[in-house]
Write an enzyme that holds these catalytic residues in place. Structure first.
Site, PDB file in Angstrom:
ATOM      1  N   HIS A 263       0.868  -1.186   0.000  1.00 37.50           N
ATOM      2  CA  HIS A 263       0.000   0.000   0.000  1.00 37.50           C
ATOM      3  C   HIS A 263       0.905   1.235   0.000  1.00 37.50           C
ATOM      4  CE1 HIS A 263      -3.408   2.479   0.571  1.00 37.50           C
ATOM      5  NE2 HIS A 263      -3.767   2.183   1.808  1.00 37.50           N
ATOM      6  N   HIS A 302      -2.267  -1.917  -9.943  1.00 36.07           N
ATOM      7  CA  HIS A 302      -3.191  -1.315  -8.985  1.00 36.07           C
ATOM      8  C   HIS A 302      -4.465  -2.129  -8.972  1.00 36.07           C
ATOM      9  CE1 HIS A 302      -5.600   1.726  -6.923  1.00 36.07           C
ATOM     10  NE2 HIS A 302      -4.450   2.233  -6.540  1.00 36.07           N
ATOM     11  N   ASP A 358       2.958   5.626  -6.825  1.00 34.68           N
ATOM     12  CA  ASP A 358       4.213   5.463  -6.091  1.00 34.68           C
ATOM     13  C   ASP A 358       5.437   5.355  -6.979  1.00 34.68           C
ATOM     14  OD1 ASP A 358       3.247   5.539  -3.482  1.00 34.68           O
ATOM     15  OD2 ASP A 358       2.470   3.508  -3.672  1.00 34.68           O
TER      16      ASP A 358
HETATM   17  N1  ACO Z   1       4.787  -6.709 -10.782  1.00 32.19           N
HETATM   18  C1  ACO Z   1       4.653  -7.910 -11.438  1.00 32.19           C
HETATM   19  N2  ACO Z   1       3.492  -8.565 -11.554  1.00 32.19           N
HETATM   20  C2  ACO Z   1       2.410  -7.988 -11.018  1.00 32.19           C
HETATM   21  C3  ACO Z   1       2.476  -6.743 -10.338  1.00 32.19           C
HETATM   22  C4  ACO Z   1       3.728  -6.102 -10.241  1.00 32.19           C
HETATM   23  N3  ACO Z   1       3.854  -4.933  -9.631  1.00 32.19           N
HETATM   24  N4  ACO Z   1       1.253  -6.402  -9.894  1.00 32.19           N
HETATM   25  C5  ACO Z   1       0.437  -7.409 -10.272  1.00 32.19           C
HETATM   26  N5  ACO Z   1       1.145  -8.358 -10.951  1.00 32.19           N
HETATM   27  C6  ACO Z   1       0.616  -9.568 -11.577  1.00 32.19           C
HETATM   28  C7  ACO Z   1       0.326 -10.643 -10.539  1.00 32.19           C
HETATM   29  O1  ACO Z   1       1.423 -11.504 -10.346  1.00 32.19           O
HETATM   30  C8  ACO Z   1      -0.857 -11.347 -11.180  1.00 32.19           C
HETATM   31  O2  ACO Z   1      -0.366 -12.161 -12.201  1.00 32.19           O
HETATM   32  P1  ACO Z   1      -1.041 -13.606 -12.493  1.00 32.19           P
HETATM   33  O3  ACO Z   1      -2.410 -13.303 -13.000  1.00 32.19           O
HETATM   34  O4  ACO Z   1      -0.144 -14.250 -13.493  1.00 32.19           O
HETATM   35  O5  ACO Z   1      -1.071 -14.330 -11.167  1.00 32.19           O
HETATM   36  C9  ACO Z   1      -1.641 -10.243 -11.846  1.00 32.19           C
HETATM   37  O6  ACO Z   1      -0.642  -9.244 -12.150  1.00 32.19           O
HETATM   38  C10 ACO Z   1      -2.731  -9.646 -10.972  1.00 32.19           C
HETATM   39  O7  ACO Z   1      -2.118  -9.188  -9.772  1.00 32.19           O
HETATM   40  P2  ACO Z   1      -2.769  -9.216  -8.330  1.00 32.19           P
HETATM   41  O8  ACO Z   1      -1.699  -9.312  -7.291  1.00 32.19           O
HETATM   42  O9  ACO Z   1      -3.860 -10.254  -8.297  1.00 32.19           O
HETATM   43  O10 ACO Z   1      -3.469  -7.781  -8.306  1.00 32.19           O
HETATM   44  P3  ACO Z   1      -4.014  -7.059  -7.026  1.00 32.19           P
HETATM   45  O11 ACO Z   1      -5.084  -6.173  -7.494  1.00 32.19           O
HETATM   46  O12 ACO Z   1      -4.338  -8.032  -5.948  1.00 32.19           O
HETATM   47  O13 ACO Z   1      -2.736  -6.241  -6.522  1.00 32.19           O
HETATM   48  C11 ACO Z   1      -1.193  -4.522  -6.124  1.00 32.19           C
HETATM   49  C12 ACO Z   1      -2.581  -4.902  -6.679  1.00 32.19           C
HETATM   50  C13 ACO Z   1      -1.053  -5.031  -4.660  1.00 32.19           C
HETATM   51  C14 ACO Z   1      -1.038  -3.016  -6.117  1.00 32.19           C
HETATM   52  C15 ACO Z   1      -0.121  -5.182  -7.018  1.00 32.19           C
HETATM   53  O14 ACO Z   1      -0.251  -4.727  -8.341  1.00 32.19           O
HETATM   54  C16 ACO Z   1       1.291  -4.923  -6.496  1.00 32.19           C
HETATM   55  O15 ACO Z   1       1.758  -5.659  -5.622  1.00 32.19           O
HETATM   56  N6  ACO Z   1       1.989  -3.877  -7.029  1.00 32.19           N
HETATM   57  C17 ACO Z   1       3.291  -3.520  -6.537  1.00 32.19           C
HETATM   58  C18 ACO Z   1       3.167  -2.776  -5.238  1.00 32.19           C
HETATM   59  C19 ACO Z   1       2.679  -1.354  -5.441  1.00 32.19           C
HETATM   60  O16 ACO Z   1       3.141  -0.632  -6.304  1.00 32.19           O
HETATM   61  N7  ACO Z   1       1.741  -0.949  -4.580  1.00 32.19           N
HETATM   62  C20 ACO Z   1       1.192   0.407  -4.595  1.00 32.19           C
HETATM   63  C21 ACO Z   1      -0.239   0.402  -4.953  1.00 32.19           C
HETATM   64  S1  ACO Z   1      -0.829   2.045  -5.061  1.00 32.19           S
HETATM   65  C22 ACO Z   1      -1.104   2.490  -3.475  1.00 32.19           C
HETATM   66  O17 ACO Z   1      -1.355   1.735  -2.603  1.00 32.19           O
HETATM   67  C23 ACO Z   1      -1.016   3.905  -3.197  1.00 32.19           C
END
Ligand code: ACO
Length: 423
Positions: A263, A302, A358
């Site tokens: 987050h 996201h 971010d």
């Molecule tokens: N890098 C690589 N792969 C990713 C990323 C990433 N940053 N984000 C999602 N994916 C992939 C997942 O592995 C998944 O792949 P799959 O379908 O092959 O299993 C798919 O994309 C869907 O991802 P989820 O984790 O199910 O998406 P979710 O909506 O649960 O997660 C999140 C969202 C937590 C923001 C995620 O994208 C992430 O971890 N990003 C990196 C951390 C980040 O930047 N967080 C800031 C968010 S903005 C904020 O809070 C202000």
């Protein structure tokens, strides 16, 4: 046009009204199943509306973010953070007289009780500033017992003003404690953002006056972070408030949720990632690692945005303003190239992963000489406006109930305790 969902099982056929694109989850209870009344299973509440809200609108597919109907880009270009806080809280932009009164009201409540200083001081030298901030915020309900009167509109407003006013003081002191510097008290002559920067960076008796370009960039960053509807920390605030809790206790939970690397902690993780990559030459290997599940591309992806996060576009522009004052952060080159490679790669395109707020904010914070552990604190200060507005909406919403989700129980049942010497 009225919409309905027909559910048929062997035992029952139900027509469930669809309102605002949702069905009432409790209506499903009329459907019996072998495991009891029908319910939904939704880890992460990915497809569950937990409240009605008129504060922030997001269309993640179209990359739209609006506060009370105003596009984020217009607010970032024309408003101050306190103006936006007023909008979030009271639903309308203030006129000049209202804004002057609001600025004055907030800015006269910036001092914290001296005992709060003692709370922050009592932490170990290497404690994370978010832990200090969380404790400082939660402690405030003990100094302002009127906060417990959540049904009293005057008490609600007073304590919202206090929290928004004192948050920069708590945040700045959490930082100063880490670096062993004296605490700088709020200065009435400075606006909300400049006063915050002064409490962070002032080292002599002389009043610290930031470069106006830096000050405006911080103001823009504050506006972009002010609210984001039902994200993890706002949900935490609302969940704690649903038990009848005051703003400080609820916002303390919000600070805790925001601390998480998935987050608010992500911008700190972005810088660590950029440093680890070290050079544009290593980007290809890093991206391959991400695709093989060895790492995540931090600052990408996201839960809601499945296109470019509109806040990331605005922050990218702020980078130029700040770097004109501070000099270019060398990690920027890696970030820009990384973004380009990822946006052209099938893995990210297929999953609709774009830069989020971010991805670039950490570069600005680093250029302003904030240590990485302060980045989430810089998110928490402006988000206090959103938490307050969401808390207010939650505690005044007659439809709200104490939050208490269901579970699917997967453990043992009805076992007998075997005496300890027989186990
Ligand atoms: N890098 C690589 N792969 C990713 C990323 C990433 N940053 N984000 C999602 N994916 C992939 C997942 O592995 C998944 O792949 P799959 O379908 O092959 O299993 C798919 O994309 C869907 O991802 P989820 O984790 O199910 O998406 P979710 O909506 O649960 O997660 C999140 C969202 C937590 C923001 C995620 O994208 C992430 O971890 N990003 C990196 C951390 C980040 O930047 N967080 C800031 C968010 S903005 C904020 O809070 C202000």
């Amino acid at each position: 046009m009225s919409e309905a969902l027909k559910i048929s099982t062997e035992q029952v056929t139900l027509d469930l009204p669809i309102t605002d694109g949702t069905i009432k989850a409790t209506d499903l209870k009329a459907v019996p199943t072998s495991a009891g009344p029908l319910a939904t299973y939704d880890p992460g509440l990915m497809n569950t509306a937990s409240c009605r809200s008129s504060i922030t609108y997001i269309d993640g597919d179209a990359g739209i973010l609006e506060y009370r109907g105003y596009p984020i880009a217009e607010l970032a270009a024309n408003a101050t953070h306190l103006e936006v806080a007023y909008l979030l809280l009271f639903g309308e932009l203030p006129n000049a007289t209202q804004l002057a009164a609001w600025d004055k009201e907030v800015n006269t409540h910036r001092f914290v009780h001296e005992n709060v200083r003692g709370i922050i001081q009592s932490f170990r030298y290497d404690a994370h500033p978010m832990a200090k901030l969380m404790s400082g915020v939660a402690s405030m309900q003990t100094f302002y017992p009127s906060a417990r009167r959540i049904d009293d509109p005057d008490a609600r407003r007073m304590n919202i003003v206090r929290l928004i006013a004192k948050m920069p003081t708590l945040a700045a002191w959490s930082y100063r404690q880490s670096i062993g510097r004296h605490y700088v008290y709020p200065n009435d002559e400075l606006g909300y953002v400049d006063n915050f920067l002064a409490m962070l960076f002032q080292s002599q008796q002389r009043v610290y006056r930031p470069d106006p370009r830096v000050s405006r960039a911080m103001e823009v960053l504050f506006i972009l972070h002010a609210d984001h509807e039902q994200n993890c920390s706002t949900n935490a605030v609302r969940a704690v408030a649903s038990a009848g809790n005051d703003l400080y206790t609820s916002a303390g939970a919000g600070v805790g949720a925001l601390y998480g690397p998935a987050h608010g902690g992500a911008n700190e993780a972005v810088l660590a990632m950029l440093r680890e990559i070290g050079s544009v030459d290593n980007i290809g290997a890093f991206i391959e690692g991400v695709k093989n599940g060895k790492a995540r591309l931090m600052g990408f992806g996201h839960r809601v945005y499945k296109s470019y996060d509109p806040r990331a576009t605005i922050i990218k522009k702020s980078c130029d303003d700040v770097f004109a004052v501070t000099g270019v952060n060398p990690l920027l080159r890696i970030a820009i190239e990384l973004e380009k490679v990822a946006l052209g790669d099938e893995y990210f395109v297929k999953r609709r992963l774009y830069p989020n707020v971010d991805f670039y904010s950490g570069l600005i914070y680093e250029a302003l000489r904030f240590p990485p552990e302060m980045f989430t604190v810089l998110f928490a200060v402006p988000r206090t406006a959103g938490w307050s507005a969401q808390w207010l909406e939650g505690v005044t919403d007659p439809e709200q109930k104490i939050m208490r989700p269901k579970q699917i129980y997967t453990g043992h049942r009805a076992r007998s305790v075997v005496p300890i010497d027989a186990r």
